[in-house]
Design a protein around this motif. Sequence first.
Motif, short mmCIF file in Angstrom:
data_model
loop_
_atom_site.label_atom_id
_atom_site.label_comp_id
_atom_site.label_asym_id
_atom_site.label_seq_id
_atom_site.Cartn_x
_atom_site.Cartn_y
_atom_site.Cartn_z
N UNK A 118 0.83 -1.20 0.00
CA UNK A 118 0.00 0.00 0.00
C UNK A 118 0.88 1.26 0.00
N UNK A 119 1.98 1.23 0.77
CA UNK A 119 2.89 2.37 0.78
C UNK A 119 3.54 2.57 -0.59
N UNK A 120 3.90 1.44 -1.22
CA UNK A 120 4.52 1.50 -2.55
C UNK A 120 3.55 2.10 -3.58
N UNK A 121 2.28 1.68 -3.52
CA UNK A 121 1.26 2.20 -4.44
C UNK A 121 1.08 3.69 -4.21
N UNK A 122 1.04 4.11 -2.93
CA UNK A 122 0.89 5.53 -2.60
C UNK A 122 2.08 6.33 -3.12
N UNK A 123 3.31 5.81 -3.00
CA UNK A 123 4.50 6.49 -3.49
C UNK A 123 4.47 6.61 -5.01
N UNK A 124 4.07 5.51 -5.71
CA UNK A 124 3.97 5.55 -7.17
C UNK A 124 2.93 6.56 -7.62
N UNK A 125 1.80 6.60 -6.91
CA UNK A 125 0.72 7.52 -7.27
C UNK A 125 1.17 8.97 -7.12
N UNK A 126 1.87 9.30 -6.04
CA UNK A 126 2.33 10.67 -5.85
C UNK A 126 3.40 11.04 -6.87
N UNK A 127 4.23 10.08 -7.28
CA UNK A 127 5.24 10.31 -8.30
C UNK A 127 4.57 10.63 -9.64
N UNK A 128 3.55 9.89 -9.98
CA UNK A 128 2.83 10.15 -11.24
C UNK A 128 2.17 11.52 -11.22
N UNK A 129 1.60 11.91 -10.12
CA UNK A 129 0.94 13.20 -10.00
C UNK A 129 1.98 14.32 -10.15
N UNK A 130 3.14 14.18 -9.53
CA UNK A 130 4.22 15.16 -9.63
C UNK A 130 4.72 15.26 -11.07
N UNK A 131 4.90 14.12 -11.72
CA UNK A 131 5.33 14.13 -13.13
C UNK A 131 4.31 14.85 -14.00
N UNK A 132 3.03 14.58 -13.76
CA UNK A 132 2.00 15.22 -14.55
C UNK A 132 2.02 16.74 -14.35
N UNK A 133 2.19 17.18 -13.12
CA UNK A 133 2.22 18.62 -12.84
C UNK A 133 3.44 19.26 -13.52
N UNK A 134 4.58 18.59 -13.47
CA UNK A 134 5.78 19.12 -14.13
C UNK A 134 5.58 19.21 -15.65
N UNK A 135 5.07 18.15 -16.23
CA UNK A 135 4.84 18.14 -17.69
C UNK A 135 3.83 19.21 -18.08
N UNK A 136 2.77 19.35 -17.30
CA UNK A 136 1.76 20.36 -17.59
C UNK A 136 2.34 21.77 -17.49
N UNK A 137 3.17 22.01 -16.48
CA UNK A 137 3.77 23.33 -16.31
C UNK A 137 4.71 23.67 -17.46
N UNK A 138 5.54 22.71 -17.87
CA UNK A 138 6.46 22.94 -18.99
C UNK A 138 5.68 23.15 -20.28
N UNK A 139 4.64 22.38 -20.49
CA UNK A 139 3.81 22.55 -21.69
C UNK A 139 3.15 23.92 -21.72
N UNK A 140 2.63 24.35 -20.58
CA UNK A 140 2.00 25.66 -20.49
C UNK A 140 3.01 26.77 -20.79
N UNK A 141 4.22 26.63 -20.25
CA UNK A 141 5.27 27.61 -20.51
C UNK A 141 5.65 27.61 -22.00
N UNK A 142 5.71 26.43 -22.63
CA UNK A 142 6.03 26.34 -24.06
C UNK A 142 4.98 27.02 -24.91
N UNK A 143 3.72 26.79 -24.60
CA UNK A 143 2.63 27.43 -25.35
C UNK A 143 2.69 28.94 -25.15
#
Length: 188
Positions: free
Chosen positions: A9-34
């Motif tokens: 359960x801890x591993x799943x929670x860590x993976x989920x937070x990593x994916x959310x952080x990656x998504x936020x980073x990608x979204x921020x870079x994409x927004x800056x590019x646009x």
Amino acid sequence: MATLEEKYAEQIEADHSLRRRDFINIAAVSFAGVGAVAVALPLVNQMNPPADVLALASIEVDISKIAPGQAIKTSWRKQPVFIRNLTPKEISEANAVPLSELRDPQTLAERTKPGKENWLITLGVCTHLGCVPLGVGEGENRGPFGGYFCPCHGSAYDTAARIRQGPAPLNLMVPDYEFNSDTVVTIG
């Protein structure tokens, strides 16, 4: 000690937070590019030539009504252009001049298109100081060589618009042009 299920359960929670952080980073870079593209596009677009300049980049001229021995004056890129329909006599006079007598040696064939030697198209700007030579209109002074005469400082051009006398250093310039048909020429 944590059980296997708790570790999973801890591993799943860590993976989920990593994916959310990656998504936020990608979204921020994409927004800056646009945003960068939105800012850069007008800056690059303002460097394009305006519509009035593009409209003057080339012109089509109907030459069907120019009789042999006559010339017209038109405008291209805000400069006068002379279009002359040379007579056989004018062509033979131009071809008879030895190149050694010319300040800027060019044959008539070099200044006209093959098969269209009777059509001489030049910029109507004296190569001395930029005055507009005479010789296009009916009754205008064509100078001692029968071509064009610059009234500003006395430069005289022959029937092939080559400099023959006076302070002008070069022949009248021949712009880029091509024949679309026997009666229409595109300059530019």
